[in-house]
Design a protein around this motif. Structure first.
Motif, PDB file in Angstrom:
ATOM      1  N   ASN A 267       0.837  -1.195   0.000  1.00  0.00           N
ATOM      2  CA  ASN A 267       0.000   0.000   0.000  1.00  0.00           C
ATOM      3  C   ASN A 267       0.881   1.258   0.000  1.00  0.00           C
ATOM      4  O   ASN A 267       0.932   2.005   0.958  1.00  0.00           O
ATOM      5  CB  ASN A 267      -0.925  -0.018   1.224  1.00  0.00           C
ATOM      6  N   PHE A 268       1.650   1.472  -1.082  1.00  0.00           N
ATOM      7  CA  PHE A 268       2.469   2.683  -1.251  1.00  0.00           C
ATOM      8  C   PHE A 268       1.687   3.648  -2.165  1.00  0.00           C
ATOM      9  O   PHE A 268       1.760   3.551  -3.382  1.00  0.00           O
ATOM     10  CB  PHE A 268       3.833   2.367  -1.869  1.00  0.00           C
ATOM     11  N   ASN A 269       0.953   4.520  -1.543  1.00  0.00           N
ATOM     12  CA  ASN A 269       0.174   5.479  -2.318  1.00  0.00           C
ATOM     13  C   ASN A 269       0.895   6.827  -2.396  1.00  0.00           C
ATOM     14  O   ASN A 269       1.963   7.025  -1.814  1.00  0.00           O
ATOM     15  CB  ASN A 269      -1.232   5.636  -1.724  1.00  0.00           C
ATOM     16  N   GLY A 270       0.297   7.768  -3.087  1.00  0.00           N
ATOM     17  CA  GLY A 270       0.910   9.069  -3.297  1.00  0.00           C
ATOM     18  C   GLY A 270       1.031   9.894  -2.031  1.00  0.00           C
ATOM     19  O   GLY A 270       1.937  10.733  -1.927  1.00  0.00           O
ATOM     20  N   SER A 271       0.174   9.686  -1.072  1.00  0.00           N
ATOM     21  CA  SER A 271       0.261  10.463   0.166  1.00  0.00           C
ATOM     22  C   SER A 271       1.534  10.139   0.942  1.00  0.00           C
ATOM     23  O   SER A 271       2.121  11.025   1.586  1.00  0.00           O
ATOM     24  CB  SER A 271      -0.973  10.191   1.042  1.00  0.00           C
ATOM     25  N   LEU A 272       2.019   8.909   0.860  1.00  0.00           N
ATOM     26  CA  LEU A 272       3.266   8.559   1.543  1.00  0.00           C
ATOM     27  C   LEU A 272       4.474   9.258   0.900  1.00  0.00           C
ATOM     28  O   LEU A 272       5.417   9.639   1.596  1.00  0.00           O
ATOM     29  CB  LEU A 272       3.458   7.041   1.522  1.00  0.00           C
ATOM     30  N   VAL A 273       4.451   9.440  -0.430  1.00  0.00           N
ATOM     31  CA  VAL A 273       5.556  10.145  -1.107  1.00  0.00           C
ATOM     32  C   VAL A 273       5.606  11.596  -0.645  1.00  0.00           C
ATOM     33  O   VAL A 273       6.686  12.141  -0.378  1.00  0.00           O
ATOM     34  CB  VAL A 273       5.397  10.057  -2.630  1.00  0.00           C
ATOM     35  N   ALA A 274       4.446  12.215  -0.498  1.00  0.00           N
ATOM     36  CA  ALA A 274       4.421  13.605  -0.027  1.00  0.00           C
ATOM     37  C   ALA A 274       4.910  13.690   1.411  1.00  0.00           C
ATOM     38  O   ALA A 274       5.639  14.632   1.774  1.00  0.00           O
ATOM     39  CB  ALA A 274       2.996  14.149  -0.144  1.00  0.00           C
ATOM     40  N   THR A 275       4.544  12.714   2.236  1.00  0.00           N
ATOM     41  CA  THR A 275       5.009  12.711   3.623  1.00  0.00           C
ATOM     42  C   THR A 275       6.522  12.518   3.695  1.00  0.00           C
ATOM     43  O   THR A 275       7.204  13.131   4.531  1.00  0.00           O
ATOM     44  CB  THR A 275       4.309  11.606   4.414  1.00  0.00           C
ATOM     45  N   ALA A 276       7.092  11.666   2.822  1.00  0.00           N
ATOM     46  CA  ALA A 276       8.541  11.442   2.802  1.00  0.00           C
ATOM     47  C   ALA A 276       9.275  12.720   2.412  1.00  0.00           C
ATOM     48  O   ALA A 276      10.312  13.073   2.997  1.00  0.00           O
ATOM     49  CB  ALA A 276       8.876  10.305   1.834  1.00  0.00           C
ATOM     50  N   ASP A 277       8.747  13.454   1.443  1.00  0.00           N
ATOM     51  CA  ASP A 277       9.372  14.718   1.047  1.00  0.00           C
ATOM     52  C   ASP A 277       9.300  15.736   2.189  1.00  0.00           C
ATOM     53  O   ASP A 277      10.265  16.478   2.433  1.00  0.00           O
ATOM     54  CB  ASP A 277       8.662  15.259  -0.195  1.00  0.00           C
ATOM     55  N   PHE A 278       8.196  15.747   2.884  1.00  0.00           N
ATOM     56  CA  PHE A 278       8.057  16.650   4.024  1.00  0.00           C
ATOM     57  C   PHE A 278       9.084  16.315   5.110  1.00  0.00           C
ATOM     58  O   PHE A 278       9.714  17.203   5.683  1.00  0.00           O
ATOM     59  CB  PHE A 278       6.626  16.528   4.586  1.00  0.00           C
ATOM     60  N   LEU A 279       9.273  15.020   5.382  1.00  0.00           N
ATOM     61  CA  LEU A 279      10.242  14.603   6.405  1.00  0.00           C
ATOM     62  C   LEU A 279      11.665  14.962   6.008  1.00  0.00           C
ATOM     63  O   LEU A 279      12.463  15.404   6.841  1.00  0.00           O
ATOM     64  CB  LEU A 279      10.117  13.098   6.644  1.00  0.00           C
ATOM     65  N   GLY A 280      12.015  14.795   4.734  1.00  0.00           N
ATOM     66  CA  GLY A 280      13.372  15.128   4.283  1.00  0.00           C
ATOM     67  C   GLY A 280      13.683  16.608   4.422  1.00  0.00           C
ATOM     68  O   GLY A 280      14.797  16.983   4.826  1.00  0.00           O
ATOM     69  N   ARG A 281      12.725  17.444   4.109  1.00  0.00           N
ATOM     70  CA  ARG A 281      12.939  18.879   4.259  1.00  0.00           C
ATOM     71  C   ARG A 281      13.079  19.255   5.734  1.00  0.00           C
ATOM     72  O   ARG A 281      13.852  20.157   6.077  1.00  0.00           O
ATOM     73  CB  ARG A 281      11.795  19.646   3.616  1.00  0.00           C
ATOM     74  N   ARG A 282      12.336  18.570   6.597  1.00  0.00           N
ATOM     75  CA  ARG A 282      12.416  18.861   8.031  1.00  0.00           C
ATOM     76  C   ARG A 282      13.774  18.471   8.608  1.00  0.00           C
ATOM     77  O   ARG A 282      14.366  19.189   9.425  1.00  0.00           O
ATOM     78  CB  ARG A 282      11.295  18.107   8.761  1.00  0.00           C
TER      79      ARG A 282
ATOM     80  N   ASN B 226      23.630   5.555  11.413  1.00  0.00           N
ATOM     81  CA  ASN B 226      22.604   4.852  12.196  1.00  0.00           C
ATOM     82  C   ASN B 226      21.859   5.815  13.118  1.00  0.00           C
ATOM     83  O   ASN B 226      20.631   5.727  13.279  1.00  0.00           O
ATOM     84  CB  ASN B 226      23.239   3.729  13.007  1.00  0.00           C
ATOM     85  N   GLN B 227      22.600   6.764  13.700  1.00  0.00           N
ATOM     86  CA  GLN B 227      21.965   7.726  14.586  1.00  0.00           C
ATOM     87  C   GLN B 227      21.026   8.651  13.814  1.00  0.00           C
ATOM     88  O   GLN B 227      19.960   9.026  14.309  1.00  0.00           O
ATOM     89  CB  GLN B 227      23.033   8.545  15.317  1.00  0.00           C
ATOM     90  N   LEU B 228      21.383   8.998  12.590  1.00  0.00           N
ATOM     91  CA  LEU B 228      20.537   9.855  11.786  1.00  0.00           C
ATOM     92  C   LEU B 228      19.240   9.142  11.397  1.00  0.00           C
ATOM     93  O   LEU B 228      18.168   9.775  11.323  1.00  0.00           O
ATOM     94  CB  LEU B 228      21.295  10.288  10.532  1.00  0.00           C
TER      95      LEU B 228
ATOM     96  N   ALA C 158      15.464  10.461  12.280  1.00  0.00           N
ATOM     97  CA  ALA C 158      14.398  10.596  11.292  1.00  0.00           C
ATOM     98  C   ALA C 158      13.119   9.912  11.786  1.00  0.00           C
ATOM     99  O   ALA C 158      12.011  10.452  11.635  1.00  0.00           O
ATOM    100  CB  ALA C 158      14.859   9.982   9.968  1.00  0.00           C
ATOM    101  N   ASP C 159      13.230   8.743  12.399  1.00  0.00           N
ATOM    102  CA  ASP C 159      12.058   8.048  12.939  1.00  0.00           C
ATOM    103  C   ASP C 159      11.431   8.843  14.077  1.00  0.00           C
ATOM    104  O   ASP C 159      10.205   9.011  14.145  1.00  0.00           O
ATOM    105  CB  ASP C 159      12.473   6.664  13.412  1.00  0.00           C
ATOM    106  N   THR C 160      12.273   9.387  14.949  1.00  0.00           N
ATOM    107  CA  THR C 160      11.762  10.177  16.068  1.00  0.00           C
ATOM    108  C   THR C 160      11.079  11.449  15.582  1.00  0.00           C
ATOM    109  O   THR C 160      10.012  11.857  16.094  1.00  0.00           O
ATOM    110  CB  THR C 160      12.915  10.536  17.013  1.00  0.00           C
ATOM    111  N   THR C 161      11.681  12.095  14.566  1.00  0.00           N
ATOM    112  CA  THR C 161      11.093  13.327  14.027  1.00  0.00           C
ATOM    113  C   THR C 161       9.735  13.047  13.403  1.00  0.00           C
ATOM    114  O   THR C 161       8.781  13.836  13.554  1.00  0.00           O
ATOM    115  CB  THR C 161      12.053  13.934  12.995  1.00  0.00           C
ATOM    116  N   LEU C 162       9.596  11.945  12.650  1.00  0.00           N
ATOM    117  CA  LEU C 162       8.317  11.587  12.046  1.00  0.00           C
ATOM    118  C   LEU C 162       7.238  11.351  13.109  1.00  0.00           C
ATOM    119  O   LEU C 162       6.091  11.803  12.964  1.00  0.00           O
ATOM    120  CB  LEU C 162       8.497  10.346  11.178  1.00  0.00           C
TER     121      LEU C 162
END
Length: 328
Positions: free
Chosen positions: A69-84, A134-136, A140-144
């Motif tokens: 279940n990899f839909n388009g909303s997950l791609v937008a969330t991944a881009d949001f996390l990378g910018r953060r 590994n720490q990064l 990323a998981d904690t930030t999400l």
């Protein structure tokens, strides 16, 4: 200035070129040894849909699997996390936590899902780079999770993060190190050549100035020379006059001797006229031995058939009688 003259200048100014080149080599080796190596590694993470979303999809498909279940909303969330993760506040927090390497977070190339590639560059050792990677991933998981908590998302509806590719073996990054070596060694070598030609230019300017002063002094022709450094007086003597050369007379044509007149071949022409035909004189009119000159006829013609010769000299061609024979 051709290549030969450049080499000649470098050879003459070896006391500048050789030390500077040695310094350039030393700086290059010192930079290579003192500057620490840098390493680079990367890891990849992916976002997974919430459990409730997976169960809702399982009603229609009969499969409760979040990887289906990899839909388009997950791609937008991944881009949001990378910018953060690349914001200034997060970078400062990570440096305070011990992650000193530079890193980038971006969507994976040619990916059709919420895949993030995290690349780290730097570090003093390979172990430190692996630990920072590994720490990064944990950050990323904690930030999400914190982002979803701040927006009051229920735990059953939260998106999760999973590590797809673990941190790879760090590779030595020599590009930046070689840049520093080239700047240190190559810059010093270039400075050596520039300094060599500057010194040569100054020396030539002084030489031309000195020669110009000597030429002015020689042209002035001071009779009384100044004292030399050691106290010797130098006197300039005037040049010796050249000996007069007697003019050479042009060659003259030799004159013929006076006692033997010789007719000029170019101005004298001899004409020999044929003798007049006369009849045989009678026997009694012929000259006898002991008698005078032979008698002439009544017409004035001589009795003998002698020839008469005339001579013409140069421009005067009036036919002067050069020699007469028999009184004619």
């Amino acid at each position: 200035m051709d290549l030969g003259e450049i080499l000649r200048i470098l050879r003459n100014r070896w006391y500048i070129v050789v030390p500077m080149l040695a310094l350039a080599v030393g700086l290059g080796l010192g930079t290579y040894v003192l500057v620490p190596n840098t390493y680079t590694t990367y890891t990849m993470v992916s976002l997974l849909a919430a459990p409730t979303t997976s169960k809702a999809a399982a009603v229609d498909t009969g499969q409760d699997n979040p990887f289906l279940n990899f839909n388009g909303s997950l791609v937008a969330t991944a881009d949001f996390l990378g910018r953060r993760l690349q914001s200034s506040d997060t970078v400062l927090q990570l440096k305070a936590a011990g992650i000193t390497e530079e890193y980038t977070v971006a969507l994976a190339e040619n990916a059709q899902g919420p895949f993030l590639t995290i690349t780290l560059t730097g570090g003093a050792t390979k172990e430190h780079v692996l630990a920072s990677a590994n720490q990064l991933v944990k950050v990323a998981d904690t930030t999400l999770t914190e982002i979803q908590k701040q927006n009051n998302v229920a735990e059953k509806d939260r998106i999760t993060l999973i590590q797809v590719i673990p941190p790879q073996k760090p590779e030595t990054e020599s590009k930046e190190k070689l840049k520093l070596v080239i700047v240190a060694g190559g810059g010093t070598a270039a400075l050596a050549f520039v300094l060599t030609f500057v010194v040569e230019s100054i020396a030539r300017a002084r030489r031309r100035k000195r020669l110009g002063g000597e030429e002015v002094t020689t042209a002035a022709g001071a009779a009384a020379a100044g004292p030399d450094i050691e106290g010797t007086m130098v006197l300039q003597l005037p040049p010796k006059p050249k000996a007069a050369v007697a003019p050479v007379a042009p060659p003259q044509r030799p004159l013929p001797p006076k006692d033997e007149p010789i007719a000029d071949a170019e101005k004298t022409q001899r004409l020999r006229l044929p003798s007049r035909p006369v009849g045989s004189p009678p026997q009694d009119n012929r000259k006898q031995p002991g008698q005078g000159a032979p008698q002439q006829r009544s017409g004035g013609a001589p009795r003998t058939g002698a020839a008469t010769t005339y001579q013409s000299n140069g421009g005067d061609r009036r036919g002067q009688d050069a020699g007469r024979v028999n009184g004619s």
